[in-house]
Design an enzyme around this catalytic site. Structure first.
Site, mmCIF file in Angstrom:
data_model
loop_
_atom_site.group_PDB
_atom_site.id
_atom_site.type_symbol
_atom_site.label_atom_id
_atom_site.label_comp_id
_atom_site.label_asym_id
_atom_site.label_seq_id
_atom_site.Cartn_x
_atom_site.Cartn_y
_atom_site.Cartn_z
ATOM 1 N N PRO A 151 10.095 7.855 -1.522
ATOM 2 C CG PRO A 151 9.170 8.121 0.244
ATOM 3 C CD PRO A 151 9.556 9.010 -0.967
ATOM 4 C CG ASP A 186 -1.691 1.195 1.285
ATOM 5 O OD1 ASP A 186 -1.999 1.808 0.360
ATOM 6 O OD2 ASP A 186 -2.319 1.423 2.463
ATOM 7 C CG ASP A 204 1.732 7.202 -7.691
ATOM 8 O OD1 ASP A 204 1.207 6.139 -8.295
ATOM 9 O OD2 ASP A 204 0.950 8.042 -7.197
HETATM 10 N N1 SAM Z 1 -3.525 4.749 -0.859
HETATM 11 C C1 SAM Z 1 -2.558 5.576 -1.232
HETATM 12 C C2 SAM Z 1 -2.076 5.684 -2.546
HETATM 13 O O1 SAM Z 1 -2.072 4.976 -3.379
HETATM 14 O O2 SAM Z 1 -1.677 6.889 -3.036
HETATM 15 C C3 SAM Z 1 -1.203 4.956 -0.201
HETATM 16 C C4 SAM Z 1 -1.375 5.624 0.954
HETATM 17 S S1 SAM Z 1 -0.322 4.943 2.180
HETATM 18 C C5 SAM Z 1 -0.177 6.655 3.145
HETATM 19 C C6 SAM Z 1 1.331 5.175 1.485
HETATM 20 C C7 SAM Z 1 2.390 5.083 2.531
HETATM 21 O O3 SAM Z 1 3.708 4.287 1.795
HETATM 22 C C8 SAM Z 1 3.010 6.298 3.136
HETATM 23 O O4 SAM Z 1 2.551 6.576 4.244
HETATM 24 C C9 SAM Z 1 4.499 6.207 2.692
HETATM 25 O O5 SAM Z 1 5.160 6.725 3.852
HETATM 26 C C10 SAM Z 1 4.750 4.653 2.761
HETATM 27 N N2 SAM Z 1 6.022 4.212 1.998
HETATM 28 C C11 SAM Z 1 6.624 4.769 0.816
HETATM 29 N N3 SAM Z 1 7.671 4.219 0.636
HETATM 30 C C12 SAM Z 1 7.785 3.121 1.420
HETATM 31 C C13 SAM Z 1 8.983 2.184 1.726
HETATM 32 N N4 SAM Z 1 10.213 2.117 0.804
HETATM 33 N N5 SAM Z 1 8.631 1.362 2.674
HETATM 34 C C14 SAM Z 1 7.678 1.578 3.386
HETATM 35 N N6 SAM Z 1 6.569 2.434 3.289
HETATM 36 C C15 SAM Z 1 6.762 3.192 2.303
#
Ligand code: SAM
Length: 284
Positions: free
Chosen positions: A164, A157, A160
């Site tokens: 990160p 989840d 994009d």
């Molecule tokens: N539903 C959403 C969308 O598609 O736009 C995604 C929501 S959720 C808040 C996405 C999360 O992924 C964020 O909180 C972000 O910090 C996390 N994230 C991004 N890269 C990551 C990584 N390498 N490892 C773990 N979490 C990560």
């Protein structure tokens, strides 16, 4: 934000705009800039670095489809891992299933978890306090590379593939996911909107193909992820879960019913029917 509008510029040739009735909170200086505002049509909207992540109006579609389709297809998910998902919505949906014994959220940005628990509590709806839930603040790639744990389900989840989230779209990550799945385990992920992010759909398919028995996509229409259907990635260690009949899915849904607003067994089966232009993106 200008003149009470939030402009989301995820694409360089197209944007979507939200009328903001109230800017609620903003948190800068962390790993990502976190924003929260109120809108007339979508309720509360969470942004990370300006990109829409969750709206309280339509988050149910995204979260239900990424959680319930693999869980009912698998039929016996006991352990789950959410990579990303710091808002807690995916955890909420996964923990609706009484058969799930443990679910770990591996989120890179602890600031998102804290922010959402405080300012967006209806999204996690108490899921972080469930005794079956665990939160690990770590990069999902590092976690999956190092862990000896095994999961029946991994839900990526993520944001994009910029910032990160980019590493969560690499072949080495998918390979580690495959290693961390149990015998008939499934990994699903948000894979963007095929009409606008077609290359992402093709790339993910090719990067996963060598590591799983069954690789494909299913679709959901989420209003805030603009540009048509969203592609939800599917990769599993066995071809059995995707091939389950409508009757089998219905009988599981009746045996273990949960409240949903988008998911039905019929939507479950229908969501795997891909328009021709999407099929063309994943031609072998
Ligand atoms: N539903 C959403 C969308 O598609 O736009 C995604 C929501 S959720 C808040 C996405 C999360 O992924 C964020 O909180 C972000 O910090 C996390 N994230 C991004 N890269 C990551 C990584 N390498 N490892 C773990 N979490 C990560």
């Amino acid at each position: 934000m200008s003149q009470g509008w939030h402009h989301e510029r995820l694409y360089d040739h197209w944007q979507q705009s939200f009328l903001v009735t109230k800017e609620l909170h903003r948190s800068e200086g962390g790993l990502q800039e976190i924003g929260l505002f109120e809108t007339p049509g979508f309720g509360r909207v969470l942004t990370l670095d300006g990109v829409i992540q969750v709206t309280t109006g339509d988050e149910f579609i995204y979260h239900e489809m990424l959680a319930h389709v693999p869980i009912y297809a698998h039929g016996a998910v006991r352990t789950a891992c959410v990579v990303g998902g710091g808002d807690g919505g995916m955890l909420r949906e996964i923990l609706k299933h009484p058969g799930v014994e443990h679910a770990v959220v591996v989120e890179i940005d602890g600031g998102v978890v804290d922010f959402c628990r405080q300012y967006l509590p209806t999204v996690s709806a108490g899921a972080f306090d469930d005794s079956r839930a665990e939160v690990v603040i770590a990069d999902g790639v590092e976690f999956m590379r190092a862990t000896s744990r095994r999961f029946d389900l991994i839900v990526v989840d993520s944001t994009d593939p910029i910032g990160p989230g980019e590493v969560l779209f690499t072949e080495s990550f998918y390979k580690d996911c495959a290693r961390c799945l149990t015998g008939e385990g499934i990994v699903v992920n948000q894979n963007g909107v095929p009409f606008l992010q077609g290359q992402e759909v093709t790339d993910t398919y090719r990067r996963r193909k060598p590591h799983f028995a069954d690789v494909g996509y299913y679709l959901a229409a989420v209003p805030t992820y603009v540009g048509g259907f969203m592609a939800l990635g599917w990769a599993s260690k066995s071809a059995r879960p995707r091939a389950e009949t409508l009757e089998a899915i219905r009988s599981r849904f009746e045996r273990d019913p949960i409240p949903t607003r988008y998911y039905t067994p019929e939507i479950h089966k229908a969501s795997f029917a891909l328009p021709k232009f999407v099929q063309d993106l994943i031609r072998d």
